[in-house]
Write an enzyme that holds these catalytic residues in place. Structure first.
Site, PDB file in Angstrom:
ATOM      1  N   TYR A  55     -19.761  29.025  22.472  1.00  0.00           N
ATOM      2  CA  TYR A  55     -18.599  28.150  22.292  1.00  0.00           C
ATOM      3  C   TYR A  55     -17.378  28.415  23.142  1.00  0.00           C
ATOM      4  O   TYR A  55     -17.165  29.594  23.742  1.00  0.00           O
ATOM      5  CB  TYR A  55     -18.113  28.627  20.959  1.00  0.00           C
ATOM      6  CG  TYR A  55     -18.367  27.753  19.703  1.00  0.00           C
ATOM      7  CD1 TYR A  55     -17.894  26.194  19.961  1.00  0.00           C
ATOM      8  CD2 TYR A  55     -18.835  28.049  18.481  1.00  0.00           C
ATOM      9  CE1 TYR A  55     -18.251  25.278  18.954  1.00  0.00           C
ATOM     10  CE2 TYR A  55     -19.281  26.910  17.405  1.00  0.00           C
ATOM     11  CZ  TYR A  55     -18.804  25.630  17.824  1.00  0.00           C
ATOM     12  OH  TYR A  55     -19.062  24.548  16.967  1.00  0.00           O
ATOM     13  N   GLU A  57     -14.156  26.613  23.041  1.00  0.00           N
ATOM     14  CA  GLU A  57     -12.886  25.530  23.005  1.00  0.00           C
ATOM     15  C   GLU A  57     -11.797  26.056  24.156  1.00  0.00           C
ATOM     16  O   GLU A  57     -11.450  27.281  24.287  1.00  0.00           O
ATOM     17  CB  GLU A  57     -12.314  25.756  21.694  1.00  0.00           C
ATOM     18  CG  GLU A  57     -13.050  25.132  20.737  1.00  0.00           C
ATOM     19  CD  GLU A  57     -14.061  25.905  19.989  1.00  0.00           C
ATOM     20  OE1 GLU A  57     -14.627  26.819  20.474  1.00  0.00           O
ATOM     21  OE2 GLU A  57     -14.062  25.550  18.869  1.00  0.00           O
ATOM     22  N   ASP A 202     -12.979   1.682  33.792  1.00  0.00           N
ATOM     23  CA  ASP A 202     -14.310   2.396  33.490  1.00  0.00           C
ATOM     24  C   ASP A 202     -15.235   2.197  34.342  1.00  0.00           C
ATOM     25  O   ASP A 202     -15.675   1.174  34.521  1.00  0.00           O
ATOM     26  CB  ASP A 202     -14.546   1.738  31.977  1.00  0.00           C
ATOM     27  CG  ASP A 202     -15.797   2.345  31.435  1.00  0.00           C
ATOM     28  OD1 ASP A 202     -16.461   3.020  32.273  1.00  0.00           O
ATOM     29  OD2 ASP A 202     -15.996   2.166  30.087  1.00  0.00           O
ATOM     30  N   THR A 229     -19.204   7.767  32.746  1.00  0.00           N
ATOM     31  CA  THR A 229     -20.409   8.663  31.851  1.00  0.00           C
ATOM     32  C   THR A 229     -21.183   9.131  33.372  1.00  0.00           C
ATOM     33  O   THR A 229     -20.676   8.887  34.476  1.00  0.00           O
ATOM     34  CB  THR A 229     -21.397   7.651  31.489  1.00  0.00           C
ATOM     35  OG1 THR A 229     -21.769   6.816  32.451  1.00  0.00           O
ATOM     36  CG2 THR A 229     -21.103   7.041  30.297  1.00  0.00           C
ATOM     37  N   LYS A 232     -26.540   7.384  34.117  1.00  0.00           N
ATOM     38  CA  LYS A 232     -26.406   6.041  34.781  1.00  0.00           C
ATOM     39  C   LYS A 232     -26.605   6.083  36.449  1.00  0.00           C
ATOM     40  O   LYS A 232     -27.385   7.099  36.836  1.00  0.00           O
ATOM     41  CB  LYS A 232     -25.304   5.241  34.648  1.00  0.00           C
ATOM     42  CG  LYS A 232     -24.905   4.874  33.033  1.00  0.00           C
ATOM     43  CD  LYS A 232     -23.951   3.966  32.821  1.00  0.00           C
ATOM     44  CE  LYS A 232     -23.897   3.488  31.333  1.00  0.00           C
ATOM     45  NZ  LYS A 232     -22.882   4.459  30.388  1.00  0.00           N
ATOM     46  N   ARG A 238     -26.744  12.898  30.300  1.00  0.00           N
ATOM     47  CA  ARG A 238     -25.777  11.962  29.374  1.00  0.00           C
ATOM     48  C   ARG A 238     -24.480  12.966  29.452  1.00  0.00           C
ATOM     49  O   ARG A 238     -24.395  13.858  28.758  1.00  0.00           O
ATOM     50  CB  ARG A 238     -26.507  11.962  28.032  1.00  0.00           C
ATOM     51  CG  ARG A 238     -27.867  11.252  28.049  1.00  0.00           C
ATOM     52  CD  ARG A 238     -27.677   9.934  28.681  1.00  0.00           C
ATOM     53  NE  ARG A 238     -27.077   8.844  27.649  1.00  0.00           N
ATOM     54  CZ  ARG A 238     -27.827   8.411  26.717  1.00  0.00           C
ATOM     55  NH1 ARG A 238     -29.068   8.590  26.548  1.00  0.00           N
ATOM     56  NH2 ARG A 238     -26.972   7.687  25.601  1.00  0.00           N
TER      57      ARG A 238
HETATM   58  N1  DSN Z   1     -25.117   1.806  26.512  1.00  0.00           N
HETATM   59  C1  DSN Z   1     -24.459   1.448  27.946  1.00  0.00           C
HETATM   60  C2  DSN Z   1     -25.305   0.670  28.702  1.00  0.00           C
HETATM   61  O1  DSN Z   1     -26.427   0.495  28.456  1.00  0.00           O
HETATM   62  O2  DSN Z   1     -24.571  -0.009  29.419  1.00  0.00           O
HETATM   63  C3  DSN Z   1     -23.056   1.379  27.973  1.00  0.00           C
HETATM   64  O3  DSN Z   1     -22.419   2.057  27.099  1.00  0.00           O
END
Ligand code: DSN
Length: 423
Positions: A55, A57, A202, A229, A232, A238
């Site tokens: 933990y 915080e 974003d 994120t 990707k 993630r």
């Molecule tokens: N779920 C993601 C996507 O597939 O683009 C976006 O949040």
């Protein structure tokens, strides 16, 4: 077959079976969901490390519990690497995912009742950009911009300016999850400055392309904040992150909004995995990877064009393609997703702009090249995959052909396995 999970195998055969099943699914099929990728074993190790027990915080040097000498090191490494990757003045690496990153950003920059101008979901935006199904719309007011021309992807910047002047948003939000083109960042920033709004982007889908210098960096055009994120195209665990261009007063607000405003203890194992991923993305090899993602998407675009399949915005300038398979081939998005799954190609059904069908069975499919590029696929292999996709859709009733294509995909996957390391 390799035993990836010796402890789970001994202790919990049911979970083991599901995990090994997923290993095989990923190894023997092709991942074309444009928001997914394959991480290195180094990222996986960090994500499964002893830090899952801890933990923490607070922030480095300002924690609420003892025993933080290593957590601080890990979080500082992630922060410094993230700043370097994106040319940022500040980074908060604690958001658990993309949605909390966006929610934290709203909490930092807005008061209840304030307005955000974001991209319409049906034209490529995201749920967290103000879709009525989210709780965000109970707190903030969202107004929208759209494409002027669906065939080219051109955004209606005149309309955006007019809406901004009338609605006086505090945030003008760029970014998307199903838009295959680059935006005119200068226009976004100039409209934001005109109405006294923050320019926020974003970049979740294109973070890896920005880090790899394959596309423009919004900070170079004056954007104030980026949320993202870390999976990707960035090819990390993630997770989420918030960056600001300058280490200004908003950085403090963002830290407060994430903790204690929105989240409790940060996931330190996940932050360690982010640090490892950012280290990988800083290497010159990552720039080659990011550029190859774009070349591969172009190779797939050509096959779809040659087969007269309509693509929203006419094609792609990034990692993803949104194809109108219902309008072009008479196959719905859901049916296309299912039959492609059958042959070992994973992608997702997706609504297209001004879709004539419903969201659970829309007209489109969305696919992209980040994961197969990680596997080492180049233009030739990607064009072949696109050809097999078109053949699958055209021959969807022919079980014998589908079986043959499944074998072709299995062979391609075995020939180019998921790499364990990228350095
Ligand atoms: N779920 C993601 C996507 O597939 O683009 C976006 O949040």
């Amino acid at each position: 077959m390799k035993n990836h999970y010796p402890y789970i195998k001994k202790q919990d055969p049911k979970v083991y079976k599901a995990l090994e099943g997923e290993e095989t699914r990923q190894a023997e099929g092709l991942e074309l969901i444009p928001s997914e990728n394959y991480v290195s074993m180094a990222v996986r190790e960090a994500n499964a490390s002893a830090l899952t027990n801890k933990y923490s915080e607070g922030y480095p040097g300002r924690r609420y519990y003892g025993g933080q000498e290593f957590t601080d090191d890990v979080e500082m490494l992630a922060i410094e690497r993230a700043k370097k990757l994106f040319g940022a003045g500040f980074a908060n690496v604690q958001p658990h995912a993309g949605a909390p990153a966006n929610i934290g950003m709203y909490f930092a920059l807005l008061e209840p009742g304030d307005t955000v101008l974001g991209m319409d979901l049906s034209h490529g935006g995201h749920l967290t950009h103000g879709h009525p199904v989210t709780y965000l719309t109970k707190i903030f007011n969202f107004v929208r911009y759209k494409m002027k021309n669906i065939e080219t992807g051109e955004i209606d910047y005149d309309e955006m300016r007019a809406v901004a002047k009338a609605a006086k948003p505090k945030i003008i939000l760029a970014g998307y999850s199903a838009y295959p083109r680059e935006l005119d960042y200068e226009k976004f920033v100039s409209i934001a400055r005109e109405v006294g709004a923050y320019a926020v982007m974003d970049v979740a889908h294109i973070a890896g392309l920005i880090a790899g210098r394959a596309v423009k960096n919004p900070f170079d055009y004056g954007f104030d904040v980026m949320t993202t994120t870390t999976h990707k195209t960035l090819r990390g665990p993630r997770g989420g992150m918030i960056l600001t261009r300058e280490d200004a007063a908003i950085a403090k607000k963002i830290d407060k909004a994430i903790f204690p405003g929105l989240q409790g203890g940060p996931l330190m194992h996940n932050i360690a995995a982010k640090a490892v991923c950012f280290g990988e993305a800083l290497s010159p090899k990552f720039r080659t990877y990011a550029k190859q993602i774009l070349k591969n998407a172009k190779a797939m675009e050509k096959v779809f064009k040659d087969n007269d399949i309509r693509m929203i915005t006419g094609g792609t300038s990034n990692h993803l393609i949104l194809a109108d398979v219902y309008g072009s081939l008479g196959v719905s998005g859901k049916e296309a997703e299912q039959v492609l799954d059958e042959v070992g190609i994973t992608l997702n059904k997706n609504a297209i702009a001004d879709d004539v069908r419903g969201p659970m069975d829309p007209s489109g499919i969305r696919f992209g090249t980040p994961a197969i590029t990680t596997r080492g696929f180049k233009e030739k292999e990607c064009a072949r995959v696109a050809e097999l996709m078109v053949e699958t859709l055209n021959q969807r009733a022919n079980k014998k052909t589908l079986k043959r294509i499944r074998e072709d995909i299995r062979k391609m996957s075995k020939k180019m396995p998921i790499p364990e390391s990228f350095v």
